[in-house]
Scaffold this motif. Structure first.
Motif, short mmCIF file in Angstrom:
data_model
loop_
_atom_site.label_atom_id
_atom_site.label_comp_id
_atom_site.label_asym_id
_atom_site.label_seq_id
_atom_site.Cartn_x
_atom_site.Cartn_y
_atom_site.Cartn_z
N ASN A 123 35.52 49.19 40.97
CA ASN A 123 34.72 48.50 41.97
C ASN A 123 33.22 48.52 41.68
N GLU A 124 32.82 48.98 40.50
CA GLU A 124 31.42 48.84 40.13
C GLU A 124 31.09 47.39 39.73
N ARG A 126 32.04 43.19 40.58
CA ARG A 126 32.70 42.23 41.45
C ARG A 126 33.75 41.48 40.63
N LEU A 127 34.72 40.90 41.34
CA LEU A 127 35.81 40.22 40.64
C LEU A 127 35.33 39.14 39.68
N GLN A 194 36.89 47.52 50.25
CA GLN A 194 35.73 47.44 49.36
C GLN A 194 35.91 48.25 48.08
N PRO A 197 38.16 45.28 43.85
CA PRO A 197 37.39 44.05 43.63
C PRO A 197 38.07 42.79 44.18
N GLU A 198 39.41 42.69 44.05
CA GLU A 198 40.07 41.49 44.54
C GLU A 198 40.10 41.43 46.06
N ALA A 200 37.78 42.89 48.00
CA ALA A 200 36.40 42.60 48.36
C ALA A 200 36.12 41.10 48.23
N ARG A 201 36.72 40.47 47.21
CA ARG A 201 36.55 39.03 47.05
C ARG A 201 37.21 38.28 48.20
N GLU A 204 34.86 38.23 50.99
CA GLU A 204 33.79 37.26 50.75
C GLU A 204 34.24 35.84 51.06
#
Length: 283
Positions: A123-124, A126-127, A194, A197-198, A200-201, A204
């Motif tokens: 998670n450092e 973004r996707l 969070q 990455p997926e 978190a996307r 968004e």
């Protein structure tokens, strides 16, 4: 790109790798290998993680089986003699900490004299950045980058179209979505959105993701199934990898769809996932 040209690539550990010619024989961790296959680079063979057995997990295979790619079993018990027989030019793994390959001991690659590329899926990044890195590696290995048409399989435009569809569906739906991984009748891992990455996307793009609440664990909150039901999800994303268990009966009335927490980092794979979620939100 000619195989006779010098090759160089810096991976996500900051390791600079090079060879006298472009690598053609690729062996990869199954998640990385499935992504490369989508991107136009078919591995010679793939290996699994500590969660995997001697048979390729259908949830992880992507297009590997259809492409006839050999599965070597878990990376930590990889037969080094067989690895050398396959004559790899490069090994591709993933990294979650930016330091170490996830599924293969780097010493194995060193003993075989094969460069090892480790790309971040943590998670450092973004996707979109993760997808860009896998795309860059594929191009360095001879793939042709394509962005032709919104429906072109594997294209960035196809992914954008899927994201637009999901954004629209999420805006109309408002369902609370809980991502989880079953760990037997008494335990479940609830994803912290969070940390993925997926996921978190998805947030968004307007998907309403359920936070599992305080407790130990950076990526998951490990708890009982009662906690999952208390969160009152409107839709469950359940881990469908071979080592995970199906959702508890207490959630049997809640709509659900499979989720692979190791989705191949390719536009094609994520476009399929996003379209599937859009359909689930709309139904």
């Amino acid at each position: 790109m000619s195989g006779a040209q010098p090759w160089g690539f810096t991976d996500d550990r900051g390791t600079e790798l090079g060879a006298a010619r472009v690598p053609r024989r690729v062996i990869a961790y199954v998640r990385a290998g499935a992504a490369l296959c989508d991107l136009g680079v078919t591995p010679v063979a793939v290996y699994g993680s500590g969660h995997d057995g001697q048979v390729l997990d259908p949830a992880k295979e992507g297009g590997l089986r259809a492409a006839g790619v050999t599965y070597l079993g878990p990376g930590r018990s990889l037969d080094e003699a067989l690895l050398r027989e396959l004559r790899p030019d490069v090994i591709v793994d993933v990294t979650y900490d930016g330091k170490s390959p996830y599924a293969l001991d780097e010493a194995v690659a060193e003993r075989a004299g094969v460069p090892l590329v480790a790309l971040s899926v943590g998670n450092e990044l973004r996707l979109p950045a993760i997808l860009d890195r896998f795309g860059a590696l594929a191009v360095s290995l001879g793939a042709v980058r394509s962005d032709a048409g919104a429906d072109a399989a594997g294209s960035a435009a196809g992914l954008r179209a899927a994201e637009d569809t999901l954004r629209e569906a999420a805006g109309r739906s408002g369902l609370a979505v809980l991502a989880l991984s079953g760990a037997g009748p008494d335990q479940v891992h609830l994803a912290r959105p969070q940390a993925w990455p997926e996921l978190a996307r998805l947030a968004e793009l307007g998907v309403r993701l359920v936070e599992p609440g305080p407790g130990p664990g950076a990526n998951w909150l490990t708890t009982d199934w009662g906690r999952a039901t208390e969160l009152r999800p409107g839709l469950v994303l359940f881990d469908d990898r071979g080592h995970a268990t199906a959702p508890d009966e207490a959630l049997s009335g809640v709509p659900s769809m499979p989720w692979n927490p190791e989705t191949p980092p390719s536009p094609a794979a994520y476009a399929r996932f996003f379209r599937g979620l859009a359909e689930a939100l709309a139904s």
